[in-house]
Design an enzyme around this catalytic site. Structure first.
Site, PDB file in Angstrom:
ATOM      1  N   GLU A  42      62.484   8.460 -24.104  1.00 11.98           N
ATOM      2  CA  GLU A  42      63.991   8.737 -23.081  1.00 11.98           C
ATOM      3  C   GLU A  42      64.340   7.827 -22.798  1.00 11.98           C
ATOM      4  O   GLU A  42      64.260   6.626 -22.849  1.00 11.98           O
ATOM      5  CB  GLU A  42      62.863   9.222 -21.384  1.00 11.98           C
ATOM      6  N   ARG A 268      47.102   7.531 -25.699  1.00  9.63           N
ATOM      7  CA  ARG A 268      47.970   6.345 -25.967  1.00  9.63           C
ATOM      8  C   ARG A 268      47.220   4.896 -26.100  1.00  9.63           C
ATOM      9  O   ARG A 268      46.049   5.195 -25.240  1.00  9.63           O
ATOM     10  CB  ARG A 268      49.195   6.870 -24.192  1.00  9.63           C
ATOM     11  N   LYS A 278      57.351   2.423 -17.810  1.00  9.59           N
ATOM     12  CA  LYS A 278      58.588   2.147 -17.862  1.00  9.59           C
ATOM     13  C   LYS A 278      59.697   1.574 -16.361  1.00  9.59           C
ATOM     14  O   LYS A 278      59.953   1.186 -16.059  1.00  9.59           O
ATOM     15  CB  LYS A 278      59.484   3.321 -18.464  1.00  9.59           C
TER      16      LYS A 278
HETATM   17  P1  ATP Z   1      56.996   6.622 -18.368  1.00  7.70           P
HETATM   18  O1  ATP Z   1      56.631   5.585 -18.079  1.00  7.70           O
HETATM   19  O2  ATP Z   1      58.226   6.989 -17.715  1.00  7.70           O
HETATM   20  O3  ATP Z   1      56.046   7.350 -18.445  1.00  7.70           O
HETATM   21  P2  ATP Z   1      57.455   6.934 -21.253  1.00  7.70           P
HETATM   22  O4  ATP Z   1      56.122   5.603 -21.603  1.00  7.70           O
HETATM   23  O5  ATP Z   1      56.217   8.141 -21.578  1.00  7.70           O
HETATM   24  O6  ATP Z   1      58.159   6.457 -19.798  1.00  7.70           O
HETATM   25  P3  ATP Z   1      59.121   8.210 -23.737  1.00  7.70           P
HETATM   26  O7  ATP Z   1      60.268   7.839 -23.520  1.00  7.70           O
HETATM   27  O8  ATP Z   1      58.964   9.270 -22.757  1.00  7.70           O
HETATM   28  O9  ATP Z   1      57.968   7.095 -22.061  1.00  7.70           O
HETATM   29  O10 ATP Z   1      58.494   8.085 -24.537  1.00  7.70           O
HETATM   30  C1  ATP Z   1      58.446   8.388 -25.504  1.00  7.70           C
HETATM   31  C2  ATP Z   1      56.885   8.724 -26.285  1.00  7.70           C
HETATM   32  O11 ATP Z   1      56.152   7.584 -26.167  1.00  7.70           O
HETATM   33  C3  ATP Z   1      56.437   9.853 -26.508  1.00  7.70           C
HETATM   34  O12 ATP Z   1      56.478  11.031 -27.403  1.00  7.70           O
HETATM   35  C4  ATP Z   1      54.608   9.888 -25.789  1.00  7.70           C
HETATM   36  O13 ATP Z   1      54.453  10.206 -25.620  1.00  7.70           O
HETATM   37  C5  ATP Z   1      54.985   8.050 -26.217  1.00  7.70           C
HETATM   38  N1  ATP Z   1      54.332   7.284 -26.200  1.00  7.70           N
HETATM   39  C6  ATP Z   1      54.724   6.397 -24.186  1.00  7.70           C
HETATM   40  N2  ATP Z   1      53.896   5.621 -23.767  1.00  7.70           N
HETATM   41  C7  ATP Z   1      52.930   4.937 -24.986  1.00  7.70           C
HETATM   42  C8  ATP Z   1      51.353   4.520 -24.811  1.00  7.70           C
HETATM   43  N3  ATP Z   1      51.130   3.523 -24.455  1.00  7.70           N
HETATM   44  N4  ATP Z   1      50.964   4.806 -26.572  1.00  7.70           N
HETATM   45  C9  ATP Z   1      51.297   5.930 -27.195  1.00  7.70           C
HETATM   46  N5  ATP Z   1      52.691   6.190 -26.860  1.00  7.70           N
HETATM   47  C10 ATP Z   1      53.459   6.115 -25.392  1.00  7.70           C
END
Ligand code: ATP
Ligand code: MG
Length: 564
Positions: A42, A268, A278
């Site tokens: 996003e 994650r 974020k």
């Molecule tokens: P927020 O912090 O708002 O939850 P987010 O980190 O989930 O946001 P996105 O932009 O939705 O942000 O993430 C894009 C992709 O990155 C998604 O498929 C998510 O699963 C993956 N992602 C985000 N954070 C991690 C992480 N810590 N480890 C592995 N993959 C991640």
């Protein structure tokens, strides 16, 4: 566990559970053997090291199986998205070494098609307009112990629902007054399947669509459709979406997509001493706890780049941590180990002094220079040699002198001898102090027969220290970083993460560098011997270079892995 990681680092690549699935799909000829993945951030912030893990998996799998990976901006939520983020995301993915080519997409480009899908569901009797208040909504939904019950709107006719949904789109209702829900099962044990909301009214300008829409699709509905529209074969995401998978499948199957995408979930990345939400990273930026998204203390890709970390080190780290289905905390020392291994191979070595103590070599003539030979990188024979100036006036590191040496101290002390790196044996004959008793200068002599660092009489010294010629030194500014947080899990147990910031995460100092370092350019990475790896910062000016310390040299990972 940790030792296994190190071992895994040297073992031949073994397929993780997602790669096993993809491999068997390809073998079985599913989707004609095609593999299409996507990375769908996003655009509401900069990418961080957790995203790097997801990117390595999504782009990595696509390239290993001869497929493609789409980069898609998941911009269905109009309130927080900006073009600046879109651009930084593209740049960061490319910098990490992955290419999306023409496969760059915006979810918002599908709004018309998503709307058509919603009308189609209404037409099938699979979606309805609901006008419960927020409070009533909760009551009807039930909870884990109790099933929900059908809301009144669920019994409306298709025609009525269609008319109401069109009026929602036309802006005839206030925000929150009505929603569109999927008609699934109000008694499902999975709360997400209890007639989830798929469209809501929200009068907010979208950064790309302007005010074209006042209704926006909800994430689960939109995401499944985006994947289906793009012909994604393997939709890989993090574990928190596992419970949403039945809804994802319901959307693509009910709408009758041929070869619908399948979703797979992995754990994650959570890294010690780091926040990755974020929302929290944005707060650090907006409230000026850091200098920006690319502050070298941030876990963002842009922060790491500025700090001097390479894409190869990040990709290596992602490879070493692997892909599993168990959430766990990763030791920061493992990350740092990957960074050091990489920098050790590539960084030329230089001499620089950060906390200087003046040394006068009383038996070397004023105004003369001896150009010594120095090795640029012992790890890289091709890096060659350089000339290092020696003169009567030197700087050494304050911590390399002790007036009353403790046991086991092998550096400089009154009457003691030490080796100057690439230079001579140096003996301290006199300590000069100022009125307050502080040591301000050492008067020393060299042994001219030890030029290059070895004696001809077999005499040995235990300590070797770095130094620079004060007559030739170039001044620069250095920024010495430490962890941004002082606790391993900031924000855990309900504590405000902002109260756990490390007050000493940034120290600024002046460095006195050998003149060769004056040639370094912004972005270059070097090692200052014994002090650490440094990267030349964009804040550098023709008058003064600025260096970020990427990391010190001491690697605690090997010790930890060995349980010491
Ligand atoms: P927020 O912090 O708002 O939850 P987010 O980190 O989930 O946001 P996105 O932009 O939705 O942000 O993430 C894009 C992709 O990155 C998604 O498929 C998510 O699963 C993956 N992602 C985000 N954070 C991690 C992480 N810590 N480890 C592995 N993959 C991640
Ligand atoms: Mg998210």
């Amino acid at each position: 566990m940790e030792e296994k990681n190190i071992a895994a680092a040297d073992a031949p690549a073994k397929l993780d559970f997602i790669r096993e699935i993809v491999a068997s799909d390809v073998t079985a000829g599913r989707n004609n053997g095609k593999v299409v993945t996507r990375f769908p951030p996003e655009p509401n912030g900069y990418l961080h090291i957790g995203h790097a893990k997801a990117i390595s998996i999504d782009f990595g799998i696509a390239s290993e199986f001869g497929g493609v990976c789409h980069l898609r901006m998941d911009d269905t939520n109009p309130t927080k998205e900006e073009t600046e983020y879109v651009e930084s995301i593209q740049a960061d993915v490319r910098w990490l070494g992955f290419e999306f080519g023409e496969h760059f997409y915006y979810a918002s480009d599908y709004f018309d098609r998503m709307y058509e899908c919603a009308e189609k569901l209404i037409g099938m009797g699979k979606a309805y307009v609901c006008d419960l208040t927020a409070e009533e909504f909760e009551q009807y939904r039930g909870n884990l112990e109790n099933p929900g019950k059908n809301p009144p709107g669920r019994s409306r006719s298709v025609e009525e629902n269609l008319a109401l949904f069109r009026r929602m789109k036309a802006g005839e209702f206030a925000d929150g007054e009505k929603v569109l829900r999927a008609a699934i099962d109000m008694s499902s044990p999975n709360i997400h399947m209890r007639d989830p909301v798929i469209y809501r009214i929200r009068r907010t300008e979208h950064f790309r669509q302007g005010d074209k829409w006042c209704i926006y699709p909800m994430y689960d509905f939109a995401h499944a459709l985006e994947d289906a529209f793009e012909g994604i074969t393997h939709s890989i995401c993090t574990l928190e979406f596992e419970i949403h998978r039945p809804l994802y499948d319901w959307v693509v199957n009910t709408l009758g997509f041929v070869n619908p995408p399948h979703q797979y979930e992995f754990a994650r990345l959570s890294l010690d001493y780091t926040v990755m939400s974020k929302r929290k990273l944005l707060q650090l930026v907006k409230e000026h706890y850091v200098s920006g998204w690319d502050d070298p203390r941030m876990p963002t890709i842009s922060g790491m780049r500025r700090r001097g970390i390479t894409p190869e080190a990040i990709r290596r780290f992602c490879e070493v941590i692997g892909v599993t289905k168990f959430n766990s905390q990763t030791d920061l020392a493992l990350f740092e180990h990957c960074v050091r291994e990489d920098l050790n191979k590539r960084c030329p070595r230089y001499l620089a002094v950060i906390d200087p103590l003046k040394v006068t070599v009383t038996n070397y003539p004023e105004g003369e220079t001896d150009w010594l030979d120095a090795v640029n990188n012992p790890e890289d024979p091709e890096a060659g040699m350089r000339k290092l100036p020696f003169s009567r006036n030197l700087y050494i590191e304050k911590s390399d002198f002790m007036e009353v040496p403790v046991k086991g101290y092998f550096r400089l002390a009154p009457g003691a001898e030490v080796r100057l790196r690439y230079g001579y044996f140096l003996r301290c004959n006199e300590v000069v102090k100022d009125a307050s008793g502080e040591i301000v200068e050492l008067k020393c002599t060299i042994d001219p027969a030890t030029r290059g660092g070895n004696s001809s009489d077999g005499r040995k010294v235990k300590g070797t220290i770095h130094w620079v010629s004060a007559d030739h030194a170039v001044r620069s500014q250095v920024r010495l970083y430490d962890r941004l947080f002082s606790v391993a899990e900031p924000g855990a147990d309900g504590v405000d993460f902002l109260t756990q910031l490390n007050p000493d995460s940034l120290k600024e100092a002046t460095a006195w560098m050998e003149p060769e370092l004056g040639k370094v350019r912004v972005g270059d990475r070097v090692q200052f011997e014994r002090l650490g790896y440094f990267a030349c910062d964009p804040d550098s000016t023709p008058e003064a270079l600025v260096f970020n310390r990427t990391m010190t040299l001491k690697d605690s990972w090997g010790r930890k892995a060995a349980g010491k």
